[in-house]
Design an enzyme around this catalytic site. Structure first.
Site, PDB file in Angstrom:
ATOM      1  N   GLU A 101      -7.923   7.222  -4.292  1.00 26.24           N
ATOM      2  CA  GLU A 101      -9.406   6.040  -3.269  1.00 26.24           C
ATOM      3  C   GLU A 101     -10.401   7.283  -3.293  1.00 26.24           C
ATOM      4  OE1 GLU A 101      -6.931   3.790  -0.968  1.00 26.24           O
ATOM      5  OE2 GLU A 101      -6.959   1.985  -2.330  1.00 26.24           O
TER       6      GLU A 101
ATOM      7  N   ASP B  64       0.102  -3.593  -4.355  1.00 26.99           N
ATOM      8  CA  ASP B  64      -0.454  -2.806  -2.652  1.00 26.99           C
ATOM      9  C   ASP B  64       0.256  -3.454  -1.841  1.00 26.99           C
ATOM     10  OD1 ASP B  64      -1.997  -0.740  -0.619  1.00 26.99           O
ATOM     11  OD2 ASP B  64      -3.466  -1.191  -1.154  1.00 26.99           O
TER      12      ASP B  64
ATOM     13  N   GLU C 194      -0.149  -4.693   7.480  1.00 26.35           N
ATOM     14  CA  GLU C 194      -1.614  -4.634   6.537  1.00 26.35           C
ATOM     15  C   GLU C 194      -1.695  -6.071   5.772  1.00 26.35           C
ATOM     16  OE1 GLU C 194      -2.721  -1.347   4.149  1.00 26.35           O
ATOM     17  OE2 GLU C 194      -5.120  -2.209   3.622  1.00 26.35           O
TER      18      GLU C 194
HETATM   19  C1  BDP Z   1      -4.380   0.664   0.620  1.00 33.27           C
HETATM   20  C2  BDP Z   1      -4.844   0.659   2.324  1.00 33.27           C
HETATM   21  C3  BDP Z   1      -5.581   2.385   2.814  1.00 33.27           C
HETATM   22  C4  BDP Z   1      -4.285   2.954   2.199  1.00 33.27           C
HETATM   23  C5  BDP Z   1      -4.043   3.709   0.837  1.00 33.27           C
HETATM   24  C6  BDP Z   1      -2.873   4.086   0.437  1.00 33.27           C
HETATM   25  O1  BDP Z   1      -5.747  -0.336   2.377  1.00 33.27           O
HETATM   26  O2  BDP Z   1      -5.408   2.008   4.269  1.00 33.27           O
HETATM   27  O3  BDP Z   1      -5.325   4.629   2.552  1.00 33.27           O
HETATM   28  O4  BDP Z   1      -3.504   1.665   0.291  1.00 33.27           O
HETATM   29  O5  BDP Z   1      -1.699   4.042   0.458  1.00 33.27           O
HETATM   30  O6  BDP Z   1      -3.194  -0.520   1.128  1.00 33.27           O
HETATM   31  O7  BDP Z   1      -3.746   5.232   0.018  1.00 33.27           O
END
Ligand code: BDP
Length: 723
Positions: free
Chosen positions: A314, A388, A416
């Protein structure tokens, strides 16, 4: 039978005392499961009083001091008078708390087998007869075991367990039981719904908020022994001297509770704070920079745990920026940490917008070929499912696929994707489902839990991580029942074979009351809550339907984000024909990443468990399920079922009103009303949207939405928390 006036009076007094006989939290939930209010049950009270009348407790270390303080505090509260504690052993002692090395030879011999089992962190609580006298013994090989033993004893007392003939030998099955804080240096918490970060960086190191110690104490009470203070989307500044001093202050507070501190390491730190012009893990200056940095950290924090790294994920920097692999990056840091016994935890949460492969397959594809190539102080941290932290995912296929690499289970305790801190969702039910999943990697009975605790492949090191749901809210977690998720996570990290029912019951008794008129129905409510959220958000294997960015509420229509795999439409693939993601060999073939025994089950819709149906299959709207319903009707009825379940939860909560305080009752009642409103919102928005494809009427039994689809699509939440 006639009762006399005196008997009636006694009855009322006893009833009144029974109502008071609760562990009712003070301070609006700040005490969590550790409130020590007086035990009114006369039988237990006198039993415990006799046993703890005179305690031999010699403490020669900070951790033992903590244990001693806790025991004093607990008994003082539970029995209403402080215990007498002695540094030297005498005949009057009714209870002994002592490490093995301070016990007599005979006793050590008698407990030899137990001592061999309990390692450095386990403990023994035993009722023994010594020279004709009954004593209660808490013992362990090391200080930390004594601390955990003391917490255990107090929990047994709080839950009114008889200590008659007690014989508890307990040892954690997982070595590193970690919290991951996604806390930023500006005190915001990524995906945090309980206020701001506890870490007041501005005032540290001088100002030591008493809450830091409370935090450590609560974690120690459930066996958590490691904490990563900072967000995985890391800020290099935490590695500068100014911040390391602050980190050291926290580490010092946590140390007497047996908790080690870890930090997230930003891979580009050598450039951002080190003045180098590269962060290439094979560059000599970069290697030296990290070596020096690590040395500096250990000077301030001798028991520093190590680094957690999110790299090339990401948009985060990583070794791939220099054409190097995850292995090269992780091993470089591992080499720097090795002399100090530090570890690297490297996250496997990777997926790329440039890779057209199904996102669910990418981490496996990228990491499994590296099995056995990481240094032995590297662990790879894998989320519970391949996408996720969704309300439900099948277990991540990496579990069982990397026998030569210790894998860390990463659960998300913060909600979340499960209603933030407004919805009551008991997550141990979700955690348990994943841990109990069968991998078939070494024949049958090769569960995910056995991968994680290292027993399946004889890994030398084992770990579990939970993304914390803790913040500055008075009750720490926002929703009072979110405390149960913190508690339950800790319990499962200690013992991944515990059942969610056991955990729910323990937590309810410790937090609210031992009254089974309360515990039994509320336990049922907690257990059903996880299925409810799956039903009203993402039933039958649907996933990733949430709105963009903040992830609050439904957004199944979103299809215009820059990265295809960020769009809900990528996941549900709804069209005129049907809905669902084909991950069988005729589709993305993600099922081939599982053992053949499982792939076979997932590959045909008839054998695929209904809860994963649309995760693995794209099916026609009129596909007939085993229960006789066509797919469209089944989806609609599941959404409705979720709403109904929340209504039932409210009904149960209303029944127990008289058994807890008004404040406790009202707080949860208001939150359940929000949950109901939002469950309906999810149902309405998703069904109206999917209806644009199916073109079918809602089946009988499903309430009709009171708004049009456009209304739900127009909702905006610019200030939703945690983003
Ligand atoms: C996602 C979240 C994000 C995190 C990412 C992670 O939306 O905020 O940074 O995972 O685990 O679920 O790195």
């Amino acid at each position: 039978m006639n009762i006399t006036a005196a008997q009636a009076k006694l009855f009322y007094v006893v009833s009144f005392l029974l109502i008071l006989n609760s562990n009712a939290q003070s301070l609006g939930g700040y005490d969590l499961w550790l409130g020590y209010s007086k035990i009114e049950d006369p039988v237990r009270h006198s039993e415990y009083q006799k046993l703890t009348k005179s305690i031999f407790f010699s403490s020669q270390s900070p951790i033992l001091d903590t244990a001693r303080k806790e025991l004093w505090r607990g008994i003082d509260g539970l029995l209403g008078q402080p215990p007498k504690m002695h540094d030297s052993l005498s005949l009057i002692n009714t209870m002994w708390v002592s490490k093995k090395m301070n016990l007599g030879k005979d006793m050590v011999n008698a407990l030899k087998a137990d001592f061999e089992r309990i390692g450095n962190e386990g403990f023994i609580i035993k009722s023994l007869t010594v020279r004709g006298k009954r004593i209660l013994l808490i013992t362990a090989n090391e200080d930390q075991g004594i601390l955990y033993g003391v917490f255990k004893l107090l929990q047994l007392m709080k839950t009114h367990k008889s200590l008659e003939g007690i014989n508890v030998v307990d040892v954690p099955k997982i070595q590193l039981r970690m919290l991951n804080h996604w806390d930023n240096l500006d005190r915001t918490v990524e995906r945090g719904y309980a206020g701001f970060s506890l870490w007041n960086w501005q005032k540290l190191p001088e100002y030591k908020d008493p809450r830091y110690e409370d935090y450590a104490r609560v974690n120690a009470s459930i066996g958590i022994n490691a904490t990563v203070l900072t967000n995985v989307n890391a800020n290099a500044l935490v590695l500068t001297s100014a911040y390391l001093e602050k980190v050291a202050a926290l580490a010092e507070i946590f140390r007497p509770y047996g908790i080690k501190v870890y930090l997230t390491a930003r891979f580009s730190a050598p450039m951002e704070i080190g003045g180098l012009n590269t962060s290439d893990p094979l560059d000599k200056d970069v290697i030296n920079w990290w070596n020096d940095k690590v040395e500096q950290i250990y000077k301030d924090i001798p028991d520093f745990g190590g680094f957690l790294v999110k790299a090339n994920s990401e948009g985060q920097p990583g070794p791939q920026n220099y054409g190097r692999s995850h292995v090269v990056g992780a091993n470089m840091l591992a080499n720097a940490l090795r002399p100090f016994k530090g570890i690297v935890i490297w996250r496997a949460f990777v997926y790329s917008e440039k890779d057209a492969t199904d996102r669910a397959k990418q981490a496996f594809k990228e990491f499994v070929p590296y099995d056995g190539k990481f240094q032995d102080n590297v662990l790879v941290q894998v989320k519970n499912g391949p996408i996720d932290f969704q309300p439900r995912e099948p277990f991540h296929p990496m579990f069982g696929a990397m026998p030569n690499t210790p894998l860390v289970m990463e659960f998300q305790i913060t909600q979340e994707y499960l209603g933030f801190s407004s919805h009551l969702v008991f997550l141990p039910k979700l955690f348990e489902e994943v841990l109990d999943a069968e991998t078939y990697k070494k024949g049958k009975n090769a569960t995910v839990a056995k991968v994680i605790d290292g027993s399946l492949f004889n890994n030398k090191i084992s770990a579990m991580a939970g993304v914390a749901n803790i913040g500055t809210d008075l009750n720490w977690t926002g929703h009072p029942f979110a405390q149960a998720n913190w508690y339950g996570y800790g319990r499962l990290a200690w013992n991944p074979y515990l059942s969610s029912e056991t955990i729910a019951e323990e937590w309810l008794r410790l937090t609210y009351t031992n009254d089974s008129a309360f515990v039994e129905p509320i336990k049922d409510l907690m257990i059903v809550s996880r299925e409810a959220v799956v039903n009203y958000m993402t039933p039958l294997g649907l996933h990733h339907l949430m709105d963009t960015g903040h992830h609050y509420g439904p957004g199944p229509w979103v299809s215009d984000l820059s990265r295809p795999e960020w769009n809900p439409t990528y996941y549900h693939k709804g069209d005129k024909e049907g809905i669902g993601f084909d991950r069988t060999p005729s589709g993305s073939d993600a099922t081939s990443q599982y053992a053949p025994e499982i792939a076979k089950i997932f590959n045909t819709p008839e054998t695929c468990p209904p809860e994963y149906l649309l995760w693995f299959h794209h099916l026609r709207w009129d596909y007939k399920l085993k229960n006789g319903l066509i797919l469209w009707d089944a989806i609609a009825l599941k959404y409705q079922e979720g709403v109904n379940q929340v209504e039932e939860m409210i009904g149960i909560w209303e029944q127990i009103k008289s058994l807890i305080t008004d404040d406790q009752y009202d707080e949860v009642k208001m939150l359940l009303e929000i949950q109901l409103k939002e469950a309906k919102w999810w149902r309405n928005a998703c069904l109206l949207y999917f209806q644009t494809f199916s073109g079918r009427e809602l089946p009988p039994g499903v309430e009709h939405p009171d708004e049009k689809l456009e209304f739900y699509q127009s909702l905006k939440f610019p200030y939703a928390p945690g983003n």
